[in-house]
Design an enzyme around this catalytic site. Structure first.
Site, PDB file in Angstrom:
ATOM      1  N   ASP A 454      -3.198  -1.017   1.977  1.00  0.00           N
ATOM      2  CA  ASP A 454      -2.473   0.175   1.532  1.00  0.00           C
ATOM      3  C   ASP A 454      -3.296   0.957   0.510  1.00  0.00           C
ATOM      4  OD1 ASP A 454      -0.350   1.935   1.241  1.00  0.00           O
ATOM      5  OD2 ASP A 454       1.122   0.381   0.787  1.00  0.00           O
ATOM      6  N   ASP A 522       6.396   5.848   5.913  1.00  0.00           N
ATOM      7  CA  ASP A 522       7.410   5.016   5.259  1.00  0.00           C
ATOM      8  C   ASP A 522       8.810   5.414   5.707  1.00  0.00           C
ATOM      9  OD1 ASP A 522       5.729   3.379   3.915  1.00  0.00           O
ATOM     10  OD2 ASP A 522       5.865   4.418   1.997  1.00  0.00           O
TER      11      ASP A 522
HETATM   12  C1  GLA Z   1       3.633   1.895   0.363  1.00  0.00           C
HETATM   13  C2  GLA Z   1       3.761   1.463   1.812  1.00  0.00           C
HETATM   14  C3  GLA Z   1       5.051   0.732   2.001  1.00  0.00           C
HETATM   15  C4  GLA Z   1       5.085  -0.463   1.080  1.00  0.00           C
HETATM   16  C5  GLA Z   1       4.890  -0.032  -0.350  1.00  0.00           C
HETATM   17  C6  GLA Z   1       4.741  -1.217  -1.272  1.00  0.00           C
HETATM   18  O1  GLA Z   1       4.584   2.850   0.048  1.00  0.00           O
HETATM   19  O2  GLA Z   1       3.671   2.562   2.664  1.00  0.00           O
HETATM   20  O3  GLA Z   1       5.206   0.339   3.340  1.00  0.00           O
HETATM   21  O4  GLA Z   1       4.075  -1.354   1.472  1.00  0.00           O
HETATM   22  O5  GLA Z   1       3.734   0.785  -0.496  1.00  0.00           O
HETATM   23  O6  GLA Z   1       4.585  -0.850  -2.581  1.00  0.00           O
END
Ligand code: GLA
Length: 702
Positions: A454, A522
């Site tokens: 990420d 997300d």
């Molecule tokens: C980002 C990702 C999410 C999750 C969060 C965790 O927003 O896109 O899917 O993994 O971080 O903090």
């Protein structure tokens, strides 16, 4: 037909031809490389005719205000050029104009390299072309052969020319966090239109993909030119159309205003800017991209992606061994094949405020470390993966307290925090080495099968104090991410990686060379996801499109959506589960297990088949996947305005002579009927209606 490169010495003309596309360039009298043709396959004689026409047609009209150079493969500054330059340099004496001298060319099976040098200054350029099926990869190398530095103010991978005409239409992808990959399609203005990311990552806001047509192309017909840049940092593509109807675009890494100093003896190599031409509309363009991604880009071309479970929406930061074990047991019961623990397992990471950078398991949450959890997940029959954010650090972390100089920053400037975090400068060899070392140890110790990699903020104050060429960070950081991933994969052959940047902030052909799937957003609301997946699928195949079924009401949108609809939308990609399974009822778990099993049946067709986007009346849309005789249709009708039954779903990828059997109902359909009156759908009444249909071709004339 294999791709081929031909040369016609009299006109100094090269012709590259793939299965259904040709591309031709020539050297003009001034030794500049001019564009001749991009489109239908042509013979060398036909390309010569086009080159001669091009030579005779003065570019352009008789006025002292017009430019006279013609379409170029890598426009520079200098001479009567007033469009966007693809290569901009400044020599030590202040000269910016470039004048070329052709120094050589090399033709190999499917690739061409044209070498140029400046007539006076020690600057050399190589223009690279490589055909991969009908996708043409282009990139550029610039070299300083002198003894003093040369400033590079812009170095695009390639400039592309499309046929002139009365109208051009631009398709591109825009978005934001939670609303990525929204397809825009509008007339190209007579102007320069800039698509860009200045964020240090590919970005949610614009994706380095575009398509151009003459305003008449449709899903399955019409001429479309499309291009995509293989780069995961800041980038810029300038699309231009002039008042006489000439159009094209130039693009590459870096946003405007950055510059790089090319040291004596140094070569700068750009990423690939890939392009394709089709007469089969936007759907045809997507299918060519999908083939290219699957066959040429992905590290594991033939692999089938597993059904994963991810803990993020279920637990947020509240992860611990008992909670994860409870989720793992339920996930395994539903048929998940890979269990991924998301954020919150390390350091003092109990919220977004602290802990990033301290990559050891939180001793309160995992007193026995992660090995027992990994072992239990495997005992349950699943692979084990972890969420990581290797490029980031919370100021409230031991890492930052020890190495405050490791982050991107500028002297005398505040360090802008976003999500309470700063960006590590992976361009620094020491920071990159440290990052690789802890990742390598973690992957090795736990035998990790999967990383969700990420990156949850853009760059700000992207400086590199003490470095003589600080804008290098934009190239060096992205390359370091690539190198670390490449090394991890080489040393841990079973490791698979998901690219995530707060959802779909890092989805591009560059990252996909070293990752296996992408987290597009997300936003897991199945209705919103239809549009996100529609945009994502313009370039990327279902094989790389992570899609979770999560709880209802949805955490982001609050929308209540039936389980079946949520599944049917997620089944269009790499199905995952992301809800709080411990709160699902027995009926929900049973239905979900059935839908996971149904996905596994259709998965080879979805993940390895050819995708055709289809639509009916009203809000009814779907995707039709074809693999040999097998066909899978997923269709969704999120709402029924006025209660009207949506129009038929007319299939486009069936043979009118064929006969197809519905594997679930036993009904048979002639191809002619499917093409003309459509597939009869047994859509439940009301909103959020969806279907999964499996057909197989039963006549033997195939
Ligand atoms: C980002 C990702 C999410 C999750 C969060 C965790 O927003 O896109 O899917 O993994 O971080 O903090």
């Amino acid at each position: 037909m294999p791709a081929a490169v031909e040369f016609e010495p009299h006109r100094r003309l090269w012709l590259l031809t793939g299965p259904s596309t040709s591309y031709a360039v020539r050297l003009a009298a001034d030794d500049g490389v001019r564009h001749v043709h991009w489109g239908e396959p042509v013979t060398l004689d036909q390309a010569a005719e086009l080159a001669d026409r091009d030579e005779r047609t003065p570019h352009p009209a008789a006025s002292s205000f017009e430019h006279g150079v013609g379409p170029e493969e890598l426009p520079v500054e200098g001479g009567p050029r007033f469009g966007p330059a693809a290569l901009r340099v400044r020599f030590a004496d202040g000269t910016r104009a470039v004048e070329w001298r052709h120094t050589g060319a090399r033709v190999e099976a499917e690739s061409l390299r044209i070498d140029l040098a400046d007539r006076h200054y020690p600057l050399a350029v190589a223009l690279h072309y490589r055909l991969a099926g009908d996708v043409l990869e282009r990139w550029t190398e610039v070299t300083n052969h002198g003894t003093t530095p040369i400033a590079v103010l812009r170095c695009d991978s390639a400039a592309w020319t499309v046929p002139a005409g009365p109208r051009h239409r631009l398709s591109h992808l825009v978005g934001a966090w939670s609303s990525e990959f929204r397809l825009q399609r509008a007339d190209l203005p007579t102007a320069e239109t800039v698509l860009t990311s200045r964020r240090g990552v590919t970005s949610h806001h614009a994706n380095p993909w575009l398509a151009i047509d003459d305003g008449t192309a449709g899903e399955e017909h019409g001429e479309v030119f499309s291009a995509a840049l293989a780069w995961s940092g800041s980038w810029r593509i300038t699309v231009h159309r002039d008042p006489s109807g000439r159009a094209g675009f130039t693009g590459g890494f870096g946003h405007e205003g950055l510059s790089w100093t090319l040291a004596p003896g140094e070569t700068l190599e750009t990423p690939v800017f890939a392009g394709l031409h089709t007469r089969s509309g936007f759907g045809g363009a997507s299918r060519s991209w999908h083939r290219y991604v699957r066959d040429e880009i992905l590290p594991e071309t033939r692999e089938t992606r597993p059904v994963l479970y991810n803990s993020w929406e279920a637990t947020g930061f509240d992860v611990d061994e008992a909670g994860q074990l409870a989720l793992a047991a339920r996930a395994a019961g539903l048929g998940a094949e890979l269990f991924v623990m998301d954020d919150g397992w390390f350091g003092a990471r109990t919220s977004e405020r602290a802990g990033l950078g301290d990559w050891t398991p939180n001793p309160h949450r995992f007193p026995r470390g992660l090995a027992p959890l990994a072992a239990e997940v495997r005992r349950l029959g699943m692979r084990f993966g972890l969420w990581l954010e290797p490029e980031m650090v919370n100021p409230d972390s031991d890492l930052y307290r020890t190495h405050p100089d490791w982050v991107l920053h500028m002297p005398h400037r505040r360090r802008t925090e976003m999500r309470h975090q700063l960006v590590l400068n992976l361009g620094r060899p020491d920071v990159a080495a440290w990052t690789h070392q802890w990742l390598d140890a973690l992957v090795g110790d736990l035998g990790l099968d999967f990383l969700k990699w990420d990156a949850n903020r853009p760059f700000t104050e992207a400086g590199w104090p003490g470095h003589p060429d600080p804008d290098r960070v934009h190239l060096a950081h992205t390359r370091a991410v690539y190198q670390i991933m490449d090394r991890l994969r080489a040393d841990h052959p079973g490791l698979r990686i998901e690219s995530c940047a707060g959802g779909g902030g890092r989805a591009d052909l560059g990252i996909l060379r070293r990752t296996d799937q992408v987290w597009p957003s997300d936003n897991t609301d199945a209705v919103d996801r239809i549009a996100i997946q529609h945009g994502f699928g313009q370039l990327f195949p279902a094989r790389v499109m992570g899609a979770w079924v999560t709880d209802s009401p949805n955490v982001t949108t609050g929308r209540v959506i039936p389980l079946r609809f949520r599944f049917h939308v997620a089944m269009a990609g790499v199905l995952g589960l992301g809800g709080n399974l411990t709160a699902w009822t027995t009926e929900e778990l049973k239905e979900a297990a059935g839908l996971v099993a149904a996905y596994k049946v259709v998965r080879p067709v979805v993940q390895h088949g050819t995708a055709y986007r289809v639509s009916g009346g009203g809000t009814l849309t779907g995707v039709h996947y074809v693999l040999g005789a097998d066909q899978v249709i997923l269709a969704w009708c999120p709402s029924r305005p006025y209660g009207h039954t949506p129009g038929p779903l007319r299939l486009t990828a069936v043979d009118p002579q064929g006969v197809y059997r519905d594997l679930d109902t036993g009904a048979t359909h002639s191809g002619a009927a499917l093409l003309t009156s459509g597939l009869p759908l047994d859509l439940p009444a009301g909103d959020h209606a969806s279907v999964l249909v499996r057909l197989t071709r039963i006549d033997d004339s195939e």
